[in-house]
Write an enzyme that holds these catalytic residues in place. Structure first.
Site, PDB file in Angstrom:
ATOM      1  N   PHE A 220       0.867  -1.188   0.000  1.00  0.00           N
ATOM      2  CA  PHE A 220       0.000   0.000   0.000  1.00  0.00           C
ATOM      3  C   PHE A 220       0.904   1.238   0.000  1.00  0.00           C
ATOM      4  CE2 PHE A 220      -3.387   2.809   1.000  1.00  0.00           C
ATOM      5  CZ  PHE A 220      -4.575   2.123   0.836  1.00  0.00           C
TER       6      PHE A 220
ATOM      7  N   ALA B  46      -0.006  -1.997   5.839  1.00  0.00           N
ATOM      8  CA  ALA B  46       0.607  -1.847   7.165  1.00  0.00           C
ATOM      9  C   ALA B  46      -0.105  -2.713   8.203  1.00  0.00           C
ATOM     10  CB  ALA B  46       0.569  -0.384   7.581  1.00  0.00           C
TER      11      ALA B  46
ATOM     12  N   GLU C 245      -1.059  -5.659   7.889  1.00  0.00           N
ATOM     13  CA  GLU C 245      -0.529  -7.030   7.823  1.00  0.00           C
ATOM     14  C   GLU C 245       0.923  -7.118   8.314  1.00  0.00           C
ATOM     15  OE1 GLU C 245      -2.461  -5.776   5.218  1.00  0.00           O
ATOM     16  OE2 GLU C 245      -4.152  -7.025   5.828  1.00  0.00           O
TER      17      GLU C 245
ATOM     18  N   ILE D  48      -1.114   6.981   5.316  1.00  0.00           N
ATOM     19  CA  ILE D  48      -1.374   8.409   5.092  1.00  0.00           C
ATOM     20  C   ILE D  48      -2.790   8.737   5.547  1.00  0.00           C
ATOM     21  CG2 ILE D  48      -1.476  10.242   3.358  1.00  0.00           C
ATOM     22  CD1 ILE D  48       0.544   8.620   1.695  1.00  0.00           C
TER      23      ILE D  48
ATOM     24  N   THR E 274      -7.639   7.606   4.353  1.00  0.00           N
ATOM     25  CA  THR E 274      -8.616   6.738   4.995  1.00  0.00           C
ATOM     26  C   THR E 274      -9.057   7.231   6.367  1.00  0.00           C
ATOM     27  OG1 THR E 274      -8.971   4.535   5.928  1.00  0.00           O
ATOM     28  CG2 THR E 274      -6.715   5.329   5.924  1.00  0.00           C
TER      29      THR E 274
ATOM     30  N   HIS F 202      -9.748   5.210   8.449  1.00  0.00           N
ATOM     31  CA  HIS F 202      -9.244   4.125   9.313  1.00  0.00           C
ATOM     32  C   HIS F 202      -7.799   4.353   9.725  1.00  0.00           C
ATOM     33  CE1 HIS F 202     -12.880   2.142   8.338  1.00  0.00           C
ATOM     34  NE2 HIS F 202     -12.537   1.798   7.113  1.00  0.00           N
TER      35      HIS F 202
ATOM     36  N   ARG G 154       9.764  12.263   3.673  1.00  0.00           N
ATOM     37  CA  ARG G 154      10.478  11.359   4.595  1.00  0.00           C
ATOM     38  C   ARG G 154      10.960  10.082   3.902  1.00  0.00           C
ATOM     39  NH1 ARG G 154       5.979  12.505   9.256  1.00  0.00           N
ATOM     40  NH2 ARG G 154       6.257  14.757   9.071  1.00  0.00           N
TER      41      ARG G 154
END
Ligand code: INI
Length: 154
Positions: A23, A57, A59, A83, A87, A89, A128
């Site tokens: 992702f 992330a 998983e 990010i 989302t 979530h 970053r």
């Protein structure tokens, strides 16, 4: 004089596993490339670096756990990118990822470097991942190197 114990930044003969999520893959792959480059420049052999990719992330903790349990790596480096703009979530994905990875490190006794970007915007993540503000993949690789050598002394 106090006794001072420090981990060196040398990687010859040490084995590293990198767990990387797909992702936001364009950003994560910049972390992976920089981490591999940093390991190799500190003496780690190509054959001693394994990169495992997973969907997101969320998983990462399970993959990190499997890698730590395999005893085939002296340290694991978790690389991903969550990010907030992507989302609602965000807090769940980022929070559980961090908690899960911390739990693996605590319970396995294997160092796990946390190189998962958690940012508000894509621009911050890019910054970053090598664009403006260093590269979190390098930071995670250096942490893994130091921790492997430190563990060897404790
Ligand atoms: N996974 C990420 O690694 N980064 C994200 O920003 C992200 N967003 O935005 O949702 C994300 N979601 C997927 C998640 O990690 C799982 O792969 C998915 O929920 C399936 O379990």
């Amino acid at each position: 004089m106090p006794t001072s114990i420090n981990g060196q930044l040398t990687g010859a003969g040490k084995r590293f596993a990198i767990a990387a999520s797909r992702f936001n893959g364009a950003i994560v792959e910049q972390l992976v490339a920089a981490a591999v480059d940093a390991l190799i420049r500190h003496g780690v052999a190509d054959k001693d670096i394994t990169v495992v990719r997973c969907p997101g992330a969320w998983e990462l903790p399970l993959v990190v756990q499997k890698l730590a349990a395999s005893k085939k790596a002296d340290a694991v480096i978790a690389l991903g990118c969550v990010i907030r703009g992507d989302t609602p979530h965000f807090d769940y994905v980022a929070g559980e990822c961090a908690k899960g990875i911390a739990a693996v490190q605590a319970h396995s006794g294997i160092p796990v470097a946390f190189g998962v970007l958690t940012t508000d915007t894509t621009e911050q993540a890019q910054a970053r991942a090598g664009l403006k503000a260093g590269n979190k993949g390098v930071d995670a690789a250096m942490t893994a190197l130091e921790m492997v050598n430190l563990m060897g002394q404790l």
